[in-house]
Design an enzyme around this catalytic site. Structure first.
Site, PDB file in Angstrom:
ATOM      1  N   ARG A 117      -4.057  -9.923   4.625  1.00 47.44           N
ATOM      2  CA  ARG A 117      -4.458  -9.899   3.217  1.00 47.44           C
ATOM      3  C   ARG A 117      -3.269  -9.383   2.405  1.00 47.44           C
ATOM      4  NH1 ARG A 117      -6.479  -6.502  -0.491  1.00 47.44           N
ATOM      5  NH2 ARG A 117      -8.145  -7.237  -1.841  1.00 47.44           N
ATOM      6  N   LYS A 153       0.817  -1.224   0.000  1.00 45.84           N
ATOM      7  CA  LYS A 153       0.000   0.000   0.000  1.00 45.84           C
ATOM      8  C   LYS A 153       0.843   1.263   0.000  1.00 45.84           C
ATOM      9  CE  LYS A 153      -4.477  -1.613   1.180  1.00 45.84           C
ATOM     10  NZ  LYS A 153      -5.531  -1.828   2.148  1.00 45.84           N
TER      11      LYS A 153
HETATM   12  C1  7PJ Z   1      -8.390  -4.111   1.515  1.00 49.10           C
HETATM   13  C2  7PJ Z   1      -9.477  -4.850   1.066  1.00 49.10           C
HETATM   14  C3  7PJ Z   1      -8.072  -4.120   2.904  1.00 49.10           C
HETATM   15  C4  7PJ Z   1      -9.933  -5.609   3.204  1.00 49.10           C
HETATM   16  C5  7PJ Z   1      -8.555  -3.823  -0.594  1.00 49.10           C
HETATM   17  C6  7PJ Z   1      -5.525  -3.334  -2.079  1.00 49.10           C
HETATM   18  C7  7PJ Z   1      -6.703  -2.410  -2.161  1.00 49.10           C
HETATM   19  N1  7PJ Z   1     -10.244  -5.606   1.905  1.00 49.10           N
HETATM   20  N2  7PJ Z   1      -9.578  -4.658  -0.261  1.00 49.10           N
HETATM   21  N3  7PJ Z   1      -8.877  -4.883   3.695  1.00 49.10           N
HETATM   22  N4  7PJ Z   1      -7.813  -3.492   0.457  1.00 49.10           N
HETATM   23  N5  7PJ Z   1     -10.672  -6.316   4.064  1.00 49.10           N
HETATM   24  O1  7PJ Z   1      -5.637  -4.535  -2.313  1.00 49.10           O
HETATM   25  O2  7PJ Z   1      -4.420  -2.843  -1.817  1.00 49.10           O
HETATM   26  O3  7PJ Z   1      -7.151  -3.482   3.389  1.00 49.10           O
HETATM   27  S1  7PJ Z   1      -8.284  -3.275  -2.224  1.00 49.10           S
END
Ligand code: 7PJ
Length: 289
Positions: free
Chosen positions: A268, A234
């Site tokens: 994640r 990020k």
């Molecule tokens: C997140 C997400 C996160 C959860 C994205 C990326 C942006 N879902 N979906 N938490 N970020 N739960 O993949 O960098 O931080 S999309």
């Protein structure tokens, strides 16, 4: 593979029940990110096509992902939201194909009740919603589907979230928001063991806000449900290291290690194998809380 051949494929064991069991082991889980979007900020649309997405999903599984999160909406700041038809076209065939090929539970990263329903029918065992089931019909749909749900905090919408985000007390406000959504989910009949929360790193937050949330992650573990975090690649890591998206793995691994030490249960990430190595080391020295 054709739709008919897929329907004949054996269903894997990656069900909501097996995911629920995994979450209760308290061992941190690694969730691989599978973007099926033409404009996702870190994959740059490389896995746009069905074949590429499937291949990427199989790689995430082979690297040891405990969960694979399939998403068809780029939430990059300012991104144009896909139509419902576009999102369904991106997500559902990939979920169906992966569900027939891997035993890893699949999650669907969506805010639309229609996509939740179609993805679960195609084999997804979890819903991950960056809008925390606040879209009309989303809470009822998730309750009806009976799968685990991750509720994420975001200030405003992807179009506007990075325009001067402000909080009086970021940790307190994020905690209060997630506590309120947990209450609403419980009232809608979602069982507590199906709920996770996520502070939403980068979603309407400055670097200072993101760091405060990471430092105080225990305020969220205090909500009594597993905490998921997405820090991988990020822009906050770019701000700290000066690196572009392709060179953020070391920063991502450091952030993952800190999150686990502060109580995160699901990481994640884009880089599953490397993250598993981090967890192996932390586990060996007893640093997994
Ligand atoms: C997140 C997400 C996160 C959860 C994205 C990326 C942006 N879902 N979906 N938490 N970020 N739960 O993949 O960098 O931080 S999309």
């Amino acid at each position: 593979m054709t739709g008919t051949a897929l329907a004949a494929a054996p269903r894997p064991t990656g069900t909501a029940a097996s995911l629920g069991r995994a979450l209760r082991t308290r061992r941190p889980l690694v969730c691989g990110v599978l973007n099926v979007t033409p404009d996702s900020f870190s994959d740059g649309g490389r896995f746009r096509s069905f074949d590429r997405a499937l291949e990427r999903g199989l790689t995430l599984a082979a690297e040891g992902a405990d969960l694979i999160d399939v998403g068809g909406e780029s939430t990059r700041p300012g991104a144009r939201p896909p139509t419902l038809a576009e999102e369904l076209d991106r997500v559902v065939p990939v979920v169906e194909a992966l569900a027939g090929r891997v035993a890893v539970p699949l999650s669907v990263d969506t805010s639309r009740p229609e996509v939740m329903g179609a993805a679960v029918a195609a084999g997804a065992g979890m819903v991950n919603d960056v809008r925390a089931l606040q879209r009309p019909g989303a809470l009822a749909a998730a309750a009806e589907l009976g799968v685990p749900v991750c509720l994420m905090h975001m200030q405003r919408s992807p179009e506007t979230m990075q325009e001067d985000p402000r909080y009086r007390d970021v940790v307190g406000e994020v905690r209060a928001f997630l506590a309120g959504r947990l209450r609403d989910c419980l009232e809608a009949g979602i069982p507590p063991e199906h709920l996770l929360v996520d502070p939403g790193f980068g979603f309407g937050k400055t670097l200072a806000h993101n760091l405060a949330l990471l430092r105080s992650l225990d305020a969220l573990t205090g909500l009594g449900v597993p905490v998921m975090v997405g820090l991988s690649r990020k822009s906050l890591l770019g701000q700290l290291t000066g690196r572009g998206v392709a060179d953020r793995l070391p920063g991502s691994l450091a952030a993952a290690a800190v999150a686990v030490q502060r109580g995160a249960t699901v990481l994640r990430v884009h880089d599953v194998a490397a993250t598993r190595d981090v967890l192996a080391v932390l586990d060996a020295v007893g640093s997994v809380t």
